[in-house]
Write a protein that holds these residues in place. Structure first.
Motif, PDB file in Angstrom:
ATOM      1  N   HIS A  78      44.098  11.528  41.358  1.00 44.52           N
ATOM      2  CA  HIS A  78      44.141  12.989  41.012  1.00 44.52           C
ATOM      3  C   HIS A  78      43.491  13.284  39.769  1.00 44.52           C
ATOM      4  N   LEU A  79      44.399  13.611  38.823  1.00 45.04           N
ATOM      5  CA  LEU A  79      43.813  13.947  37.435  1.00 45.04           C
ATOM      6  C   LEU A  79      44.185  12.731  36.509  1.00 45.04           C
ATOM      7  N   ASP A  80      45.061  11.755  36.981  1.00 51.58           N
ATOM      8  CA  ASP A  80      45.381  10.820  35.939  1.00 51.58           C
ATOM      9  C   ASP A  80      44.556   9.356  36.016  1.00 51.58           C
ATOM     10  N   LYS A  81      43.959   8.871  35.069  1.00 50.81           N
ATOM     11  CA  LYS A  81      43.134   7.689  35.024  1.00 50.81           C
ATOM     12  C   LYS A  81      44.122   6.521  35.934  1.00 50.81           C
ATOM     13  N   ALA A  82      43.303   5.873  36.905  1.00 55.11           N
ATOM     14  CA  ALA A  82      43.707   4.668  37.662  1.00 55.11           C
ATOM     15  C   ALA A  82      43.004   3.512  37.186  1.00 55.11           C
ATOM     16  N   ASP A  83      42.755   2.584  37.932  1.00 50.63           N
ATOM     17  CA  ASP A  83      42.126   1.519  37.907  1.00 50.63           C
ATOM     18  C   ASP A  83      40.556   1.481  37.777  1.00 50.63           C
ATOM     19  N   ARG A  84      40.102   0.598  37.065  1.00 45.26           N
ATOM     20  CA  ARG A  84      38.560   0.251  36.829  1.00 45.26           C
ATOM     21  C   ARG A  84      38.213  -0.723  37.816  1.00 45.26           C
ATOM     22  N   PHE A  85      36.998  -0.422  38.332  1.00 47.81           N
ATOM     23  CA  PHE A  85      36.225  -1.498  39.205  1.00 47.81           C
ATOM     24  C   PHE A  85      34.860  -1.887  38.791  1.00 47.81           C
ATOM     25  N   PRO A  86      34.370  -3.183  38.919  1.00 44.81           N
ATOM     26  CA  PRO A  86      33.188  -3.507  38.573  1.00 44.81           C
ATOM     27  C   PRO A  86      32.113  -3.033  39.460  1.00 44.81           C
ATOM     28  N   VAL A  87      31.091  -2.664  38.882  1.00 40.94           N
ATOM     29  CA  VAL A  87      29.829  -2.099  39.777  1.00 40.94           C
ATOM     30  C   VAL A  87      28.735  -3.377  40.145  1.00 40.94           C
ATOM     31  N   ASP A  88      28.458  -3.220  41.502  1.00 38.64           N
ATOM     32  CA  ASP A  88      27.759  -4.313  42.067  1.00 38.64           C
ATOM     33  C   ASP A  88      26.294  -4.251  41.953  1.00 38.64           C
ATOM     34  N   GLY A  89      25.857  -3.030  41.628  1.00 37.69           N
ATOM     35  CA  GLY A  89      24.328  -2.374  41.603  1.00 37.69           C
ATOM     36  C   GLY A  89      24.502  -0.997  41.214  1.00 37.69           C
ATOM     37  N   THR A  90      23.007  -0.741  40.712  1.00 34.06           N
ATOM     38  CA  THR A  90      22.820   0.563  40.150  1.00 34.06           C
ATOM     39  C   THR A  90      21.823   1.476  41.044  1.00 34.06           C
ATOM     40  N   THR A  91      22.130   2.649  41.050  1.00 32.45           N
ATOM     41  CA  THR A  91      21.056   3.492  41.775  1.00 32.45           C
ATOM     42  C   THR A  91      19.523   3.213  41.543  1.00 32.45           C
ATOM     43  N   GLY A  92      19.286   2.938  40.274  1.00 30.67           N
ATOM     44  CA  GLY A  92      17.946   2.484  40.179  1.00 30.67           C
ATOM     45  C   GLY A  92      17.355   1.299  40.651  1.00 30.67           C
ATOM     46  N   ASP A  93      18.276   0.369  41.022  1.00 29.89           N
ATOM     47  CA  ASP A  93      18.031  -0.820  41.605  1.00 29.89           C
ATOM     48  C   ASP A  93      18.123  -1.192  42.941  1.00 29.89           C
ATOM     49  N   VAL A  94      18.743  -0.236  43.582  1.00 26.18           N
ATOM     50  CA  VAL A  94      19.056  -0.398  45.150  1.00 26.18           C
ATOM     51  C   VAL A  94      18.406   0.543  46.037  1.00 26.18           C
ATOM     52  N   ARG A  95      18.219   0.381  47.385  1.00 28.01           N
ATOM     53  CA  ARG A  95      17.884   1.160  48.214  1.00 28.01           C
ATOM     54  C   ARG A  95      18.591   1.138  49.512  1.00 28.01           C
ATOM     55  N   ALA A  96      18.542   2.165  50.145  1.00 29.04           N
ATOM     56  CA  ALA A  96      19.250   2.158  51.581  1.00 29.04           C
ATOM     57  C   ALA A  96      18.888   0.839  52.420  1.00 29.04           C
ATOM     58  N   ALA A  97      17.609   0.561  52.395  1.00 27.39           N
ATOM     59  CA  ALA A  97      17.436  -0.475  53.200  1.00 27.39           C
ATOM     60  C   ALA A  97      18.081  -2.075  52.856  1.00 27.39           C
ATOM     61  N   ASP A  98      18.758  -1.857  51.746  1.00 23.59           N
ATOM     62  CA  ASP A  98      19.352  -2.978  51.266  1.00 23.59           C
ATOM     63  C   ASP A  98      20.802  -3.241  52.245  1.00 23.59           C
ATOM     64  N   PHE A  99      21.343  -2.176  52.780  1.00 21.13           N
ATOM     65  CA  PHE A  99      22.658  -1.692  53.225  1.00 21.13           C
ATOM     66  C   PHE A  99      22.837  -1.369  54.765  1.00 21.13           C
ATOM     67  N   ASP A 100      23.859  -1.429  55.584  1.00 23.02           N
ATOM     68  CA  ASP A 100      23.767  -1.154  56.854  1.00 23.02           C
ATOM     69  C   ASP A 100      24.462   0.132  56.775  1.00 23.02           C
ATOM     70  N   GLY A 101      25.317   0.638  55.945  1.00 25.00           N
ATOM     71  CA  GLY A 101      25.826   2.094  55.879  1.00 25.00           C
ATOM     72  C   GLY A 101      26.288   2.553  54.469  1.00 25.00           C
ATOM     73  N   LEU A 102      26.807   3.641  54.408  1.00 23.84           N
ATOM     74  CA  LEU A 102      27.169   4.365  53.345  1.00 23.84           C
ATOM     75  C   LEU A 102      28.432   4.893  53.289  1.00 23.84           C
ATOM     76  N   VAL A 103      29.169   4.926  52.316  1.00 19.10           N
ATOM     77  CA  VAL A 103      30.562   5.724  52.149  1.00 19.10           C
ATOM     78  C   VAL A 103      30.312   6.342  50.645  1.00 19.10           C
ATOM     79  N   LEU A 104      30.834   7.487  50.974  1.00 21.39           N
ATOM     80  CA  LEU A 104      30.745   8.434  49.926  1.00 21.39           C
ATOM     81  C   LEU A 104      32.408   9.034  49.584  1.00 21.39           C
ATOM     82  N   PRO A 105      32.878   8.140  48.460  1.00 17.39           N
ATOM     83  CA  PRO A 105      34.398   8.585  48.184  1.00 17.39           C
ATOM     84  C   PRO A 105      34.467   9.935  47.374  1.00 17.39           C
ATOM     85  N   GLY A 106      35.494  10.645  47.584  1.00 14.44           N
ATOM     86  CA  GLY A 106      35.512  12.008  46.986  1.00 14.44           C
ATOM     87  C   GLY A 106      36.324  11.755  45.385  1.00 14.44           C
TER      88      GLY A 106
END
Length: 181
Positions: A50-78
């Motif tokens: 909610h409003l409190d900091k939780a965990d940090r997670f490592p990024v696997d790729g950036t929007t500048g380097d990937v395309r939808a063609a690289d994946f089979d689906g997309l999840v958009l967390p809230g």
């Protein structure tokens, strides 16, 4: 089963609702898929409970380097800050739009449809979200329903949406069904 399908999780550098990232992530892994964390910046992202900091997670790729063609689906967390930031980043909006243009399944929960509104991909679709997005979605041409999960197949791809963390069980099941089809 996802049979080694790769599912992108698009998040901002900060403000992701942690459980809306970790529960679908775990569901992808349990179904035999490979989740990949995509953000607008390399490094790590900061999740929140909610409003409190939780965990940090490592990024696997950036929007500048990937395309939808690289994946089979997309999840958009809230999380409120997460999609509010993503909708202001052209590369993130392009990435979301590519999934719709290529007919690949997308699953979005809570405030995540804000990014889809910016990508202009909700018109004529049925979906749900956090209730405060109802008017935004209707103004963008979507039909909004107050249900724990809405699966819309009436468009270029399968779109799975849910309202909030309490809906995660139904959301994860419907998303895995869409990704394995």
């Amino acid at each position: 089963m996802l049979n080694n399908k790769t599912i992108a999780f698009l998040v901002a550098p900060e403000g992701i609702e942690q459980v809306e990232l970790t529960e679908p992530w775990r569901a992808v892994e349990q179904a035999g898929g490979t989740p990949r964390l995509i953000s607008t910046e390399a490094g790590e992202v900061q999740a929140f409970n909610h409003l409190d900091k939780a965990d940090r997670f490592p990024v696997d790729g950036t929007t500048g380097d990937v395309r939808a063609a690289d994946f089979d689906g997309l999840v958009l967390p809230g999380g409120v800050a997460n999609p509010d930031f993503l909708r202001t980043v052209p590369e993130a909006v392009r990435f979301v739009k590519e999934f719709f243009e290529s007919g690949k399944p997308v699953a979005a929960i809570c405030h995540a449809p804000w990014t889809m509104i910016e990508a202009d991909v909700v018109r004529g679709r049925m979906l749900t979200s956090w209730p405060s997005l109802r008017t935004d979605l209707r103004n963008a041409g979507a039909t909004w329903e107050d249900k724990e999960v809405v699966v819309c197949t009436g468009g270029p791809n399968t779109l799975v949406t849910s309202r909030k963390p309490d809906d995660l069980k139904a959301f994860c099941q419907a998303a895995m069904d869409a990704f394995s089809a």
